[in-house]
Design a protein around this motif. Structure first.
Motif, PDB file in Angstrom:
ATOM      1  N   PHE A 358       8.818 -21.296 -27.619  1.00 56.70           N
ATOM      2  CA  PHE A 358       8.862 -22.305 -26.510  1.00 56.70           C
ATOM      3  C   PHE A 358       7.455 -22.521 -25.964  1.00 56.70           C
ATOM      4  CE2 PHE A 358       9.378 -22.650 -21.856  1.00 56.70           C
ATOM      5  CZ  PHE A 358       9.987 -23.846 -21.874  1.00 56.70           C
ATOM      6  N   GLY A 359       6.593 -21.345 -25.888  1.00 53.61           N
ATOM      7  CA  GLY A 359       5.153 -21.651 -25.554  1.00 53.61           C
ATOM      8  C   GLY A 359       4.628 -22.956 -26.205  1.00 53.61           C
ATOM      9  N   MET A 360       4.932 -22.765 -27.529  1.00 57.09           N
ATOM     10  CA  MET A 360       4.211 -24.199 -28.479  1.00 57.09           C
ATOM     11  C   MET A 360       4.972 -25.464 -27.768  1.00 57.09           C
ATOM     12  SD  MET A 360       1.696 -23.187 -30.139  1.00 57.09           S
ATOM     13  CE  MET A 360       1.400 -21.890 -29.156  1.00 57.09           C
ATOM     14  N   ILE A 361       6.199 -25.354 -27.334  1.00 54.12           N
ATOM     15  CA  ILE A 361       6.949 -26.608 -27.107  1.00 54.12           C
ATOM     16  C   ILE A 361       6.328 -26.929 -25.653  1.00 54.12           C
ATOM     17  CG2 ILE A 361       9.027 -27.525 -26.281  1.00 54.12           C
ATOM     18  CD1 ILE A 361      10.549 -25.438 -28.245  1.00 54.12           C
ATOM     19  N   MET A 362       5.982 -25.940 -24.877  1.00 50.66           N
ATOM     20  CA  MET A 362       5.595 -26.362 -23.631  1.00 50.66           C
ATOM     21  C   MET A 362       4.047 -26.992 -23.617  1.00 50.66           C
ATOM     22  SD  MET A 362       5.370 -23.942 -20.094  1.00 50.66           S
ATOM     23  CE  MET A 362       6.776 -24.580 -19.408  1.00 50.66           C
ATOM     24  N   LEU A 363       3.300 -26.392 -24.513  1.00 54.11           N
ATOM     25  CA  LEU A 363       1.820 -26.673 -24.650  1.00 54.11           C
ATOM     26  C   LEU A 363       1.787 -28.084 -25.292  1.00 54.11           C
ATOM     27  CD1 LEU A 363      -0.014 -23.652 -25.806  1.00 54.11           C
ATOM     28  CD2 LEU A 363       0.266 -24.463 -23.547  1.00 54.11           C
ATOM     29  N   ILE A 364       2.552 -28.613 -26.332  1.00 52.15           N
ATOM     30  CA  ILE A 364       2.244 -30.060 -26.746  1.00 52.15           C
ATOM     31  C   ILE A 364       3.169 -30.833 -25.907  1.00 52.15           C
ATOM     32  CG2 ILE A 364       4.498 -29.578 -28.282  1.00 52.15           C
ATOM     33  CD1 ILE A 364       1.615 -31.592 -29.228  1.00 52.15           C
ATOM     34  N   ASN A 365       4.096 -30.753 -25.080  1.00 49.57           N
ATOM     35  CA  ASN A 365       4.615 -31.448 -23.963  1.00 49.57           C
ATOM     36  C   ASN A 365       3.648 -31.767 -23.184  1.00 49.57           C
ATOM     37  OD1 ASN A 365       7.524 -32.495 -24.171  1.00 49.57           O
ATOM     38  ND2 ASN A 365       7.925 -30.154 -24.689  1.00 49.57           N
ATOM     39  N   LEU A 366       3.032 -30.800 -22.629  1.00 56.28           N
ATOM     40  CA  LEU A 366       1.953 -31.118 -21.380  1.00 56.28           C
ATOM     41  C   LEU A 366       0.591 -31.461 -22.013  1.00 56.28           C
ATOM     42  CD1 LEU A 366       2.630 -27.781 -19.411  1.00 56.28           C
ATOM     43  CD2 LEU A 366       3.643 -30.085 -19.131  1.00 56.28           C
ATOM     44  N   GLY A 367       0.315 -31.435 -23.303  1.00 51.59           N
ATOM     45  CA  GLY A 367      -0.771 -31.845 -23.815  1.00 51.59           C
ATOM     46  C   GLY A 367      -0.653 -33.593 -23.811  1.00 51.59           C
ATOM     47  N   ILE A 368       0.502 -34.045 -24.125  1.00 51.96           N
ATOM     48  CA  ILE A 368       0.784 -35.452 -24.382  1.00 51.96           C
ATOM     49  C   ILE A 368       0.766 -35.793 -22.679  1.00 51.96           C
ATOM     50  CG2 ILE A 368       2.651 -37.244 -24.498  1.00 51.96           C
ATOM     51  CD1 ILE A 368       3.690 -35.380 -26.760  1.00 51.96           C
ATOM     52  N   GLY A 369       1.143 -35.168 -21.743  1.00 54.09           N
ATOM     53  CA  GLY A 369       0.851 -35.470 -20.480  1.00 54.09           C
ATOM     54  C   GLY A 369      -0.673 -35.719 -20.047  1.00 54.09           C
ATOM     55  N   LEU A 370      -1.426 -34.842 -20.510  1.00 49.38           N
ATOM     56  CA  LEU A 370      -2.858 -35.173 -20.168  1.00 49.38           C
ATOM     57  C   LEU A 370      -3.503 -36.309 -20.866  1.00 49.38           C
ATOM     58  CD1 LEU A 370      -4.413 -31.509 -21.023  1.00 49.38           C
ATOM     59  CD2 LEU A 370      -3.883 -32.426 -18.742  1.00 49.38           C
ATOM     60  N   ILE A 371      -2.887 -37.091 -21.860  1.00 51.07           N
ATOM     61  CA  ILE A 371      -3.434 -38.346 -22.037  1.00 51.07           C
ATOM     62  C   ILE A 371      -2.548 -39.385 -21.828  1.00 51.07           C
ATOM     63  CG2 ILE A 371      -4.557 -37.299 -23.938  1.00 51.07           C
ATOM     64  CD1 ILE A 371      -2.439 -38.043 -26.002  1.00 51.07           C
ATOM     65  N   THR A 372      -1.646 -39.097 -20.785  1.00 48.71           N
ATOM     66  CA  THR A 372      -0.838 -40.284 -20.121  1.00 48.71           C
ATOM     67  C   THR A 372      -0.922 -40.534 -18.757  1.00 48.71           C
ATOM     68  OG1 THR A 372       1.018 -39.376 -21.847  1.00 48.71           O
ATOM     69  CG2 THR A 372       2.071 -40.765 -20.240  1.00 48.71           C
ATOM     70  N   PRO A 373      -0.833 -41.715 -18.402  1.00 46.25           N
ATOM     71  CA  PRO A 373      -1.007 -42.161 -17.072  1.00 46.25           C
ATOM     72  C   PRO A 373       0.303 -41.591 -16.266  1.00 46.25           C
ATOM     73  CG  PRO A 373      -0.570 -44.183 -18.330  1.00 46.25           C
ATOM     74  CD  PRO A 373      -0.738 -43.067 -19.282  1.00 46.25           C
ATOM     75  N   PRO A 374       0.196 -41.380 -14.891  1.00 47.95           N
ATOM     76  CA  PRO A 374      -0.940 -41.951 -14.100  1.00 47.95           C
ATOM     77  C   PRO A 374      -2.040 -40.776 -13.891  1.00 47.95           C
ATOM     78  CG  PRO A 374       1.033 -41.276 -12.685  1.00 47.95           C
ATOM     79  CD  PRO A 374       1.609 -41.221 -14.112  1.00 47.95           C
ATOM     80  N   VAL A 375      -1.540 -39.524 -14.095  1.00 45.11           N
ATOM     81  CA  VAL A 375      -2.539 -38.533 -13.942  1.00 45.11           C
ATOM     82  C   VAL A 375      -3.389 -38.051 -15.128  1.00 45.11           C
ATOM     83  CG1 VAL A 375      -2.552 -36.340 -12.588  1.00 45.11           C
ATOM     84  CG2 VAL A 375      -1.107 -37.875 -11.989  1.00 45.11           C
ATOM     85  N   GLY A 376      -3.160 -38.259 -16.177  1.00 45.12           N
ATOM     86  CA  GLY A 376      -3.760 -38.022 -17.435  1.00 45.12           C
ATOM     87  C   GLY A 376      -5.187 -37.579 -17.457  1.00 45.12           C
ATOM     88  N   SER A 377      -5.809 -36.496 -17.169  1.00 45.42           N
ATOM     89  CA  SER A 377      -7.002 -36.148 -16.916  1.00 45.42           C
ATOM     90  C   SER A 377      -8.090 -36.471 -18.183  1.00 45.42           C
ATOM     91  CB  SER A 377      -7.533 -34.605 -16.537  1.00 45.42           C
ATOM     92  OG  SER A 377      -6.817 -33.800 -17.177  1.00 45.42           O
ATOM     93  N   VAL A 378      -7.499 -36.077 -19.474  1.00 48.40           N
ATOM     94  CA  VAL A 378      -8.044 -36.386 -20.759  1.00 48.40           C
ATOM     95  C   VAL A 378      -8.214 -37.817 -20.870  1.00 48.40           C
ATOM     96  CG1 VAL A 378      -7.982 -36.081 -23.199  1.00 48.40           C
ATOM     97  CG2 VAL A 378      -7.311 -34.315 -21.597  1.00 48.40           C
ATOM     98  N   LEU A 379      -7.172 -38.746 -20.561  1.00 55.79           N
ATOM     99  CA  LEU A 379      -7.069 -40.117 -20.706  1.00 55.79           C
ATOM    100  C   LEU A 379      -8.265 -40.651 -19.773  1.00 55.79           C
ATOM    101  CD1 LEU A 379      -5.848 -42.561 -21.706  1.00 55.79           C
ATOM    102  CD2 LEU A 379      -4.438 -42.712 -19.735  1.00 55.79           C
ATOM    103  N   PHE A 380      -8.384 -40.131 -18.694  1.00 55.06           N
ATOM    104  CA  PHE A 380      -9.439 -40.804 -17.841  1.00 55.06           C
ATOM    105  C   PHE A 380     -11.004 -40.474 -18.337  1.00 55.06           C
ATOM    106  CE2 PHE A 380      -5.983 -40.823 -14.777  1.00 55.06           C
ATOM    107  CZ  PHE A 380      -6.266 -42.256 -13.967  1.00 55.06           C
ATOM    108  N   VAL A 381     -11.279 -39.439 -19.082  1.00 58.71           N
ATOM    109  CA  VAL A 381     -12.517 -38.943 -19.590  1.00 58.71           C
ATOM    110  C   VAL A 381     -12.777 -39.965 -20.811  1.00 58.71           C
ATOM    111  CG1 VAL A 381     -13.587 -37.005 -20.966  1.00 58.71           C
ATOM    112  CG2 VAL A 381     -12.385 -36.355 -18.897  1.00 58.71           C
ATOM    113  N   ALA A 382     -11.450 -40.082 -21.596  1.00 64.03           N
ATOM    114  CA  ALA A 382     -11.858 -41.052 -22.653  1.00 64.03           C
ATOM    115  C   ALA A 382     -12.247 -42.228 -22.364  1.00 64.03           C
ATOM    116  CB  ALA A 382     -10.611 -40.941 -23.595  1.00 64.03           C
ATOM    117  N   SER A 383     -11.664 -42.852 -21.086  1.00 74.18           N
ATOM    118  CA  SER A 383     -11.927 -44.008 -20.344  1.00 74.18           C
ATOM    119  C   SER A 383     -13.143 -44.245 -20.271  1.00 74.18           C
ATOM    120  CB  SER A 383     -10.872 -44.394 -19.482  1.00 74.18           C
ATOM    121  OG  SER A 383     -11.151 -45.427 -18.859  1.00 74.18           O
TER     122      SER A 383
END
Length: 429
Positions: A358-383
């Motif tokens: 379940f830890g791996m499931i949670m991490l990959i889910n939230l990892g996708i969130g990091l590159i998804t708007p509106p709050v994805g911090s990694v997405l903003f860094v890449a931009s």
């Protein structure tokens, strides 16, 4: 009503612009006041939340990653990755992914991965004819590996959020195959794009030059061996491996690579302390928040809600995936792990789902969130690194989102991807 007061007050504070850590902490005190729980009890939980030896893992790994990121390791890893995949059509996109794999296994941070590898690869890819938005999408997607593979900071946070049910070492080893699976899938996708769009091939690196590149990159890559080798051999714990990796990173950066100036060291240390402080305050307040949730019996209420939907664990896992994907786009990763793990873990364990899985499931889910708007911090860094508008990067990200969801499904419904290696190595189970 109790849960509404607790969660509602936190959401209200966030909307008013409070930092996440303080919103979590204040809502915990509001919830405690509402149910007549002595505030001293919450304060005790707050202090106990950071009074743990295993928490030393976080500052050491953050500092080690920061030192290596500033010390020129990114360029050396890019050159090293070029030896293996640079000659393939679309090779620079593959170099980007492979370099992210190596760098993520040193830094444990997607943001550091995107900033360091992106600053090297995106201009180089553009020079060779790759669109900047595509280069940014490759960089951001590849950085999700750092969330899964050791020494992922978020794996440490998840281990703490489980209350010791899951060890840091088991999370580290469990993340190796999911991280490699993600990297392999990204490589396949990029090869497909390269043939479709006729991206250029690179040249093979002569053996003598390849040997020189390997020796140059070896000192940084040895950090990975320290982390994994030490844990697997049982020579030292995750916290001890973090401390040794930190010392090694300092030695390599300051005495071997010597790309970082001594005069800048105090700035790096200050920035690291600032980051660690933010994380520790969040962990402390999240412990108080979790205690109030427990007194309100919120985990049991959530468990009853999900089991009332269906008794099929695959259906419930899909519901949890949808929930995590949605929340991951609205809030940063660490607070979600700290808040939702105590709530969702009883749900999945009641269905016989392994906590490490379940830890791996949670991490990959939230990892996708990091590159998804509106709050994805990694997405903003890449931009920012690519100097492209968010909208342009998001459009280029669409096929990568589809691939990441496919990898999420594989990790969710094939537990062996996460559990086989920890059980074979004896780290878990």
């Amino acid at each position: 009503m109790d849960a509404l007061i607790l969660i509602g007050s936190m959401l209200l504070l966030l909307m008013l612009g409070f930092p996440v850590a303080f919103a979590v902490g204040l809502s915990a005190f509001i919830g405690a006041w509402w149910i007549d729980l002595p505030l001293e009890a919450v304060i005790i939980q707050v202090t106990n939340g950071i009074n743990k030896f295993s928490l030393l893992t976080i500052p050491f790994f953050i500092l080690a990653g920061a030192i290596m990121a500033e010390g020129g390791i990114a360029r050396r890893l890019v050159n090293f990755a070029y030896i293996f995949v640079g000659f393939i059509r679309g090779g620079l996109s593959l170099v980007n992914i492979v370099a992210s794999t190596f760098f993520g296994a040193i830094s444990g941070s997607s943001i550091a991965d995107t900033a360091s590898i992106g600053s090297v690869m995106i201009p180089e890819m553009e020079e060779k004819g790759y669109p900047r938005d595509f280069s940014a999408a490759v960089t951001a997607s590849g950085s999700v590996q750092a969330i899964l593979t050791p020494p992922s900071h978020n794996s440490v946070i998840y281990s703490l959020a489980t209350g010791g049910t899951v060890t840091i070492s088991s999370m580290f080893i469990a993340g190796i195959f999911p991280g490699l699976l993600l990297g392999l899938c990204l490589i396949v996708l990029c090869i497909g794009f390269a043939h479709q769009r006729h991206y250029p091939k690179g040249e093979r690196v002569p053996f003598r030059q390849a040997l020189k590149i390997f020796v140059n990159a070896f000192w940084g890559l040895f950090t990975i061996f320290i982390i994994l080798g030490g844990i697997l051999s049982g020579v030292f714990t995750a916290a001890e491996s973090a401390a040794i990796a930190c010392l090694w990173a300092f030695f390599v950066t300051m005495f071997i690579y010597r790309d970082f100036k001594w005069s800048q060291l105090h700035i790096l240390l200050f920035r690291t302390i600032k980051t660690v402080t933010i994380v520790m305050v969040l962990i402390a307040f999240a412990a108080g928040f979790g205690a109030v949730m427990t007194f309100m019996q919120l985990p049991q209420i959530i468990t009853d809600f999900f089991t009332g939907i269906s008794d099929n664990k695959y259906v419930i896992l899909m519901c949890i995936n949808v929930l995590l994907l949605l929340i991951g786009t609205l809030m940063d990763m660490a607070p979600i792990i700290l808040i939702l793990t105590p709530v969702l873990l009883p749900v999945v364990t009641s269905l016989g789902i392994d906590p490490v899985h379940f830890g791996m499931i949670m991490l990959i889910n939230l990892g996708i969130g990091l590159i998804t708007p509106p709050v994805g911090s990694v997405l903003f860094v890449a931009s920012a690194v690519s100097k492209q508008k968010i909208e342009q990067v998001v459009r280029a990200m669409v096929p990568f989102y589809c691939l990441l969801v496919l990898v999420l499904m594989l990790i969710t419904y094939i537990p062996a991807i996460s559990l086989w290696l920890p059980k074979v190595t004896g780290v878990y189970g």
